[in-house]
Design a protein around this motif. Structure first.
Motif, PDB file in Angstrom:
ATOM      1  N   CYS A   1      96.197  45.336 -22.951  1.00  0.00           N
ATOM      2  CA  CYS A   1      97.572  45.320 -23.475  1.00  0.00           C
ATOM      3  C   CYS A   1      98.592  45.285 -22.344  1.00  0.00           C
ATOM      4  O   CYS A   1      99.569  44.543 -22.398  1.00  0.00           O
ATOM      5  N   THR A   2      98.362  46.080 -21.314  1.00  0.00           N
ATOM      6  CA  THR A   2      99.283  46.118 -20.168  1.00  0.00           C
ATOM      7  C   THR A   2      99.354  44.755 -19.500  1.00  0.00           C
ATOM      8  O   THR A   2     100.434  44.229 -19.232  1.00  0.00           O
ATOM      9  N   GLU A   3      98.198  44.153 -19.250  1.00  0.00           N
ATOM     10  CA  GLU A   3      98.165  42.844 -18.595  1.00  0.00           C
ATOM     11  C   GLU A   3      98.785  41.765 -19.478  1.00  0.00           C
ATOM     12  O   GLU A   3      99.545  40.922 -19.008  1.00  0.00           O
ATOM     13  N   ALA A   4      98.476  41.797 -20.768  1.00  0.00           N
ATOM     14  CA  ALA A   4      99.041  40.807 -21.692  1.00  0.00           C
ATOM     15  C   ALA A   4     100.559  40.947 -21.762  1.00  0.00           C
ATOM     16  O   ALA A   4     101.286  39.953 -21.805  1.00  0.00           O
ATOM     17  N   GLY A   5     101.061  42.176 -21.760  1.00  0.00           N
ATOM     18  CA  GLY A   5     102.502  42.413 -21.774  1.00  0.00           C
ATOM     19  C   GLY A   5     103.181  41.855 -20.537  1.00  0.00           C
ATOM     20  O   GLY A   5     104.244  41.240 -20.611  1.00  0.00           O
ATOM     21  N   LYS A   6     102.550  42.026 -19.384  1.00  0.00           N
ATOM     22  CA  LYS A   6     103.094  41.471 -18.136  1.00  0.00           C
ATOM     23  C   LYS A   6     103.159  39.952 -18.206  1.00  0.00           C
ATOM     24  O   LYS A   6     104.158  39.343 -17.845  1.00  0.00           O
ATOM     25  N   GLN A   7     102.071  39.341 -18.682  1.00  0.00           N
ATOM     26  CA  GLN A   7     102.022  37.882 -18.755  1.00  0.00           C
ATOM     27  C   GLN A   7     103.043  37.332 -19.742  1.00  0.00           C
ATOM     28  O   GLN A   7     103.601  36.262 -19.531  1.00  0.00           O
ATOM     29  N   ALA A   8     103.289  38.090 -20.815  1.00  0.00           N
ATOM     30  CA  ALA A   8     104.231  37.634 -21.837  1.00  0.00           C
ATOM     31  C   ALA A   8     105.675  37.976 -21.472  1.00  0.00           C
ATOM     32  O   ALA A   8     106.604  37.532 -22.138  1.00  0.00           O
ATOM     33  N   GLY A   9     105.865  38.777 -20.416  1.00  0.00           N
ATOM     34  CA  GLY A   9     107.212  39.168 -20.010  1.00  0.00           C
ATOM     35  C   GLY A   9     107.866  40.127 -20.987  1.00  0.00           C
ATOM     36  O   GLY A   9     109.079  40.179 -21.101  1.00  0.00           O
ATOM     37  N   VAL A  10     107.047  40.917 -21.696  1.00  0.00           N
ATOM     38  CA  VAL A  10     107.559  41.855 -22.686  1.00  0.00           C
ATOM     39  C   VAL A  10     107.817  43.192 -22.021  1.00  0.00           C
ATOM     40  O   VAL A  10     106.989  43.689 -21.263  1.00  0.00           O
ATOM     41  N   HIS A  11     108.980  43.792 -22.321  1.00  0.00           N
ATOM     42  CA  HIS A  11     109.289  45.104 -21.767  1.00  0.00           C
ATOM     43  C   HIS A  11     109.950  45.980 -22.822  1.00  0.00           C
ATOM     44  O   HIS A  11     110.921  45.570 -23.452  1.00  0.00           O
ATOM     45  N   PHE A  12     109.389  47.150 -23.028  1.00  0.00           N
ATOM     46  CA  PHE A  12     109.977  48.192 -23.861  1.00  0.00           C
ATOM     47  C   PHE A  12     110.001  49.452 -23.033  1.00  0.00           C
ATOM     48  O   PHE A  12     109.145  49.650 -22.169  1.00  0.00           O
ATOM     49  N   ASP A  13     110.983  50.340 -23.283  1.00  0.00           N
ATOM     50  CA  ASP A  13     111.029  51.616 -22.571  1.00  0.00           C
ATOM     51  C   ASP A  13     109.782  52.443 -22.865  1.00  0.00           C
ATOM     52  O   ASP A  13     109.272  53.152 -22.012  1.00  0.00           O
ATOM     53  N   VAL A  14     109.300  52.346 -24.097  1.00  0.00           N
ATOM     54  CA  VAL A  14     108.063  53.008 -24.512  1.00  0.00           C
ATOM     55  C   VAL A  14     107.099  51.910 -24.933  1.00  0.00           C
ATOM     56  O   VAL A  14     107.483  50.995 -25.648  1.00  0.00           O
ATOM     57  N   CYS A  15     105.873  51.973 -24.485  1.00  0.00           N
ATOM     58  CA  CYS A  15     104.870  50.964 -24.862  1.00  0.00           C
ATOM     59  C   CYS A  15     103.501  51.644 -24.823  1.00  0.00           C
ATOM     60  O   CYS A  15     102.855  51.702 -23.782  1.00  0.00           O
ATOM     61  N   ILE A  16     103.100  52.199 -25.977  1.00  0.00           N
ATOM     62  CA  ILE A  16     101.871  52.974 -26.043  1.00  0.00           C
ATOM     63  C   ILE A  16     100.929  52.368 -27.083  1.00  0.00           C
ATOM     64  O   ILE A  16     101.177  52.481 -28.282  1.00  0.00           O
ATOM     65  N   PRO A  17      99.861  51.703 -26.647  1.00  0.00           N
ATOM     66  CA  PRO A  17      98.876  51.188 -27.599  1.00  0.00           C
ATOM     67  C   PRO A  17      98.226  52.368 -28.336  1.00  0.00           C
ATOM     68  O   PRO A  17      97.818  53.340 -27.706  1.00  0.00           O
ATOM     69  N   LYS A  18      98.144  52.283 -29.666  1.00  0.00           N
ATOM     70  CA  LYS A  18      97.625  53.397 -30.460  1.00  0.00           C
ATOM     71  C   LYS A  18      96.253  53.108 -31.064  1.00  0.00           C
ATOM     72  O   LYS A  18      95.334  53.882 -30.882  1.00  0.00           O
ATOM     73  N   THR A  19      96.152  52.017 -31.812  1.00  0.00           N
ATOM     74  CA  THR A  19      94.883  51.667 -32.445  1.00  0.00           C
ATOM     75  C   THR A  19      94.648  50.171 -32.289  1.00  0.00           C
ATOM     76  O   THR A  19      95.574  49.426 -31.971  1.00  0.00           O
ATOM     77  N   PHE A  20      93.394  49.753 -32.522  1.00  0.00           N
ATOM     78  CA  PHE A  20      93.091  48.331 -32.396  1.00  0.00           C
ATOM     79  C   PHE A  20      91.920  47.944 -33.281  1.00  0.00           C
ATOM     80  O   PHE A  20      91.165  48.787 -33.752  1.00  0.00           O
ATOM     81  N   ARG A  21      91.814  46.652 -33.489  1.00  0.00           N
ATOM     82  CA  ARG A  21      90.660  46.021 -34.119  1.00  0.00           C
ATOM     83  C   ARG A  21      90.269  44.866 -33.212  1.00  0.00           C
ATOM     84  O   ARG A  21      91.092  44.389 -32.431  1.00  0.00           O
ATOM     85  N   HIS A  22      89.038  44.414 -33.301  1.00  0.00           N
ATOM     86  CA  HIS A  22      88.622  43.261 -32.504  1.00  0.00           C
ATOM     87  C   HIS A  22      87.747  42.336 -33.330  1.00  0.00           C
ATOM     88  O   HIS A  22      87.193  42.723 -34.363  1.00  0.00           O
TER      89      HIS A  22
END
Length: 103
Positions: A25-46
């Motif tokens: 999630c952190t790497e994908a956010g960097k690549q997408a140029g997304v920034h939020f003051d809070v960014c906490i992944p909580k749950t996921f599916r794959h």
């Protein structure tokens, strides 16, 4: 964790985020140029495809969430990450369901 009863190509059950998914999630956010003051992944599916799709519920503020779909290519392709889509705004109680990607 992979659900032992998961159907090939089907989505796993929702589970808490682990360190691997947090890093994705952190790497994908960097690549997408997304920034939020809070960014906490909580749950996921794959979903295992020709690589792996991730659908992640991410807390981005007080009672504010987003759902992000990320594709991770196979290691023979450099494990490249691609953000396929984002749904926002969401709430903590919104179900984490696969969504149609707009091209």
């Amino acid at each position: 964790m992979t659900d032992a009863k998961q159907i090939l190509g089907g989505w796993s059950t929702e589970e808490p985020v682990n360190a691997d998914v947090e890093n994705i999630c952190t790497e994908a956010g960097k690549q997408a140029g997304v920034h939020f003051d809070v960014c906490i992944p909580k749950t996921f599916r794959h979903q295992i495809v020709a690589g792996k799709n991730y659908l992640v519920k991410v807390k981005v503020g007080v009672e504010k969430y987003l759902h992000v779909m990320i594709f991770q290519a196979l290691s023979c392709h450099g494990e490249k990450l691609t953000v396929l889509g984002v749904q926002y705004p969401k709430t903590a109680s919104d179900p984490l369901e696969p969504f149609k990607i707009k091209h």
